[in-house]
Design an enzyme around this catalytic site. Sequence first.
Site, mmCIF file in Angstrom:
data_model
loop_
_atom_site.group_PDB
_atom_site.id
_atom_site.type_symbol
_atom_site.label_atom_id
_atom_site.label_comp_id
_atom_site.label_asym_id
_atom_site.label_seq_id
_atom_site.Cartn_x
_atom_site.Cartn_y
_atom_site.Cartn_z
ATOM 1 N N LYS A 161 0.871 -1.151 0.000
ATOM 2 C CA LYS A 161 0.000 0.000 0.000
ATOM 3 C C LYS A 161 0.913 1.207 0.000
ATOM 4 O O LYS A 161 1.634 1.431 0.959
ATOM 5 C CB LYS A 161 -0.803 -0.034 1.296
ATOM 6 C CG LYS A 161 -2.222 0.424 1.223
ATOM 7 C CD LYS A 161 -2.802 0.292 2.639
ATOM 8 C CE LYS A 161 -4.223 0.761 2.726
ATOM 9 N NZ LYS A 161 -5.185 -0.105 2.049
ATOM 10 N N PHE A 219 -0.267 6.512 -2.429
ATOM 11 C CA PHE A 219 -1.335 6.934 -3.318
ATOM 12 C C PHE A 219 -2.299 5.816 -3.677
ATOM 13 O O PHE A 219 -3.156 5.975 -4.515
ATOM 14 C CB PHE A 219 -0.738 7.524 -4.601
ATOM 15 C CG PHE A 219 -0.056 8.823 -4.348
ATOM 16 C CD1 PHE A 219 -0.753 10.013 -4.476
ATOM 17 C CD2 PHE A 219 1.269 8.866 -3.943
ATOM 18 C CE1 PHE A 219 -0.138 11.220 -4.222
ATOM 19 C CE2 PHE A 219 1.887 10.071 -3.688
ATOM 20 C CZ PHE A 219 1.191 11.253 -3.825
ATOM 21 N N VAL A 246 -0.591 -1.195 -4.667
ATOM 22 C CA VAL A 246 0.353 -1.527 -5.734
ATOM 23 C C VAL A 246 0.330 -3.030 -5.966
ATOM 24 O O VAL A 246 0.357 -3.820 -5.020
ATOM 25 C CB VAL A 246 1.785 -1.088 -5.364
ATOM 26 C CG1 VAL A 246 2.719 -1.301 -6.552
ATOM 27 C CG2 VAL A 246 1.811 0.362 -4.939
ATOM 28 N N ASP A 287 7.950 13.866 -1.214
ATOM 29 C CA ASP A 287 7.825 12.739 -0.290
ATOM 30 C C ASP A 287 9.031 11.820 -0.446
ATOM 31 O O ASP A 287 8.885 10.623 -0.690
ATOM 32 C CB ASP A 287 6.513 11.999 -0.528
ATOM 33 C CG ASP A 287 6.131 11.128 0.664
ATOM 34 O OD1 ASP A 287 6.760 11.285 1.740
ATOM 35 O OD2 ASP A 287 5.228 10.292 0.530
#
Length: 794
Positions: A488, A491, A494, A624
Amino acid sequence: MSFPLIIFFIIILPFSTSLTFSSFNISNSPWLPSQNRILVSPQNSFSAGFQALPTSSNLFIFSIWYSNTSYNVNHNTPTIIWSANWGFPVHYSASLIITSDGELRLLNDSSRTNFWQNPPSRNFTSTKLLLQDDGNLVFGSWESFLYPTDTFLPNQNITKNTTLTSKNGKFSFIGSNNLVFQGSDSYCFYTKEFLSLWDDGRVVRNGGNPITSADFGSKHTRRLILEDDGNLRILSFYPHRRKWVVVWVALLETCQAHGLCGPGYICYSDGSTSSGYKCVCPPGFKKILDPESCVPKIPIDPENSKFLRLDYVNYSGGSTYTNLMTYSFDKCRSKCVEEQKCHGFGFKYDGSGYCVLQMNRLVNGYWSPNTEMSFYLRVHQLETDPSNFTGMSEVLDTTCPTLITFPNPYRESNKTTLNIIIVTIIFTFEIASGVLLFWTFLKKYVKYRDMVHTLGLGLFPTAGAKRFTYGEIKLATKDFSEENFIGKGGFGNVYAGVLRDGRPVAVKCLKDVQSGESGFWAEVTIIARMHHLNLVRLWGFCDEKGQRILIYEHVPNGSLDKYLFKPGLVRLEDRDSDPNTTSMSSVEQTCMLDWNIRYRIALGVARAIAYLHEECLEWVLHCDIKPENILLGDDFCPKVADFGLSKLRKKEQLVTRSNIRGTRGYMAPEWTKHEPLTSKVDVYSFGMVLLEIVTGVRNTTEGPSWMPSEEWYFPKWVFKLGIEENRMDEILDRQIKHCYDDNVHFNLISRMVKTAMWCLQERPEMRPSMGKVAKMLEGTVEIMEPPKPTLFYL
Ligand SMILES: *[C@@H]1O[C@H](CO)[C@@H](O)[C@H](O)[C@H]1NC(C)=O
Ligand SMILES: *[C@@H]1O[C@H](CO)[C@@H](O)[C@H](O)[C@H]1NC(C)=O
Ligand SMILES: *[C@@H]1O[C@H](CO)[C@@H](O)[C@H](O)[C@H]1NC(C)=O
Ligand SMILES: *[C@@H]1O[C@H](CO)[C@@H](O)[C@H](O)[C@H]1NC(C)=O
Ligand SMILES: *[C@@H]1O[C@H](CO)[C@@H](O)[C@H](O)[C@H]1NC(C)=O
């Protein structure tokens, strides 16, 4: 008297007998080199007088230098900041006189020529030559500040008429905004003119942002100098190191200056010093001495020639064809073939259509990854030299071992016809099955074209994202199955997957992405255009049925955090990925991420972010940066993930706070204050990651048992131990401490720690740019002693 003692007296005597005086007037004229007289400023900051050339004690230049001998780094040759007759040294028997009609003249022997360049006009006989404390030599209304040689001092007015000239006379800084070679060949132009260098390290400019030095804000003796390599630099004096340190340069890459190497040569930075460069001949060429240049080994015959590809090389300055905007490599090539006098052409594969022919001559050649182009050099058909400019892996041994490969040149005409043929064939079947409306064709063309790509039938365009159908993604990820779930991310979820052509991919399903239909498409196209060895490649996207999905290259080794942090030390709340996927077993005992690999990771990440910030067409903030977003590929080549998602923006616009999320511990202080967010937020986060790479400790960890817990601020702790107390070994990652060898690794690690300290400065303007950070890590610029990072409270 013993022999050494005689030498002692010979050296010492001239200094001990030198006579200082505060003004030179007609009554103490003439002034002879033999008198050893020195004119000093009232506070004794500067001195002026005859200086013997280092090469000949019989020849003199009349100069100004710093009185304080500690500024004279080469003990017996003072740091000269101005001279009256540079290039025209006068003899021991010369004299400086004030004539009976008030003229200042520097005479050599018996000749009447005045060797004082730009001499003061006739004055009253009572006029005196005075030296001020700011280093300005004044004679009536004449002042040396109006006629600088190669140096500007703080508070000296820089006007359009003041020109700096390098000592070797090759380079000048004219109009207070233009660096030129041989008087007119410009290689660096500032639209805003320089006005003045300030004590705090700022260069104030006419109507523009000031230029700030790396040590901006601190108090130092400074000067702005045009050096013999054509680069303009600000130097600051660091007393405890007895050293002038470069704190700003006009050209980050020295080779961008023109005329450093002769015609035909390729200049490249050899990385060992800040100004180091080398001149080499391209393959197929040999050196000749008169005039110094590189010429083809076999004279070029335009009817019988071929091209050698030199990666990352550019030539300029020949009478060039301006950018022909030819997207096809073949067209660009044939343009050069047609021209008898074409010596080669530059081409970019990024789909920007860059195609520049070099006509008549090859000059100012240089190699730099920043060119992002290849130069095709024309040589004789029979030339057998292979090109040795192929990604230059031997020069840049710090880049990943993966060879940089260029995509095959894209042939535009073939591709379109091929697509149309294939689409037409398919469509013929559609006609047979009864679908006849023309608009259906138009609509389906796009879909079929993509299908053609997927099947590998068409040639992939060099840039741009591919649109996948939801069905394809479903198939690739086995319907987003549990077993394909990787983690996770910030965004969304995955998944791993395999495309129909066999490529492994990572599929990211975006959550809460707000931008509109066209906005999404535009942003994805931009992200897909970014190619860098250290960025995760975006292959394509899917925008169907309300799903927003990005398809990335799959990077096999997982993210950096898994290698850095032992599970016991990591606080779970800081982890974005599923802790179950963390498998330490394979890396625990060995020196898997040894110091060299860690250094390479740091450098690769720095370069990738520098690329995002400065080198792309659009300016992208990552916002980020953390170990979770640094993936490790083959040979632990780092690849930065999740870039461009936070926000895409054009240069000079400021990011708004909405829609952006960082991660606690990596967020710069600006986030919590009401200050604009700039690229320096990424620099801060990168600094944290850098320290984590060295220490193996998560920055939010409240000191484990072996660390003091009071007033815990991670960078401060590293600074105290690593820099102030010089106990570097106490901060090193305990997992691989036993692999640390002071002789081999000290420089590497101290460079990483010092760079991190600069990145972690509280004020964004104190932090270096990412491009600078990469250079600091590389060791191509000097890293000054960083100030202590101060604690801030969230
Ligand atoms: C010239 O300077 C000397 C000392 O430097 C001073 O004694 C003398 O009075 C000056 N003469 C004139 C004419 O100003
Ligand atoms: C001054 O004279 C010396 C010797 O006579 C000579 O070597 C030197 O080149 C002369 N300087 C200039 C600038 O002509
Ligand atoms: C520099 O320029 C400013 C304004 O143009 C002037 O006030 C100042 O006196 C000048 N300084 C010098 C040293 O000439
Ligand atoms: C490339 O080869 C040429 C000779 O063919 C040589 O002069 C040059 O130094 C080489 N360049 C590099 C970077 O090794
Ligand atoms: C290469 O040199 C040409 C001058 O001939 C210049 O216009 C161009 O901007 C340079 N290209 C790159 C990518 O630096």
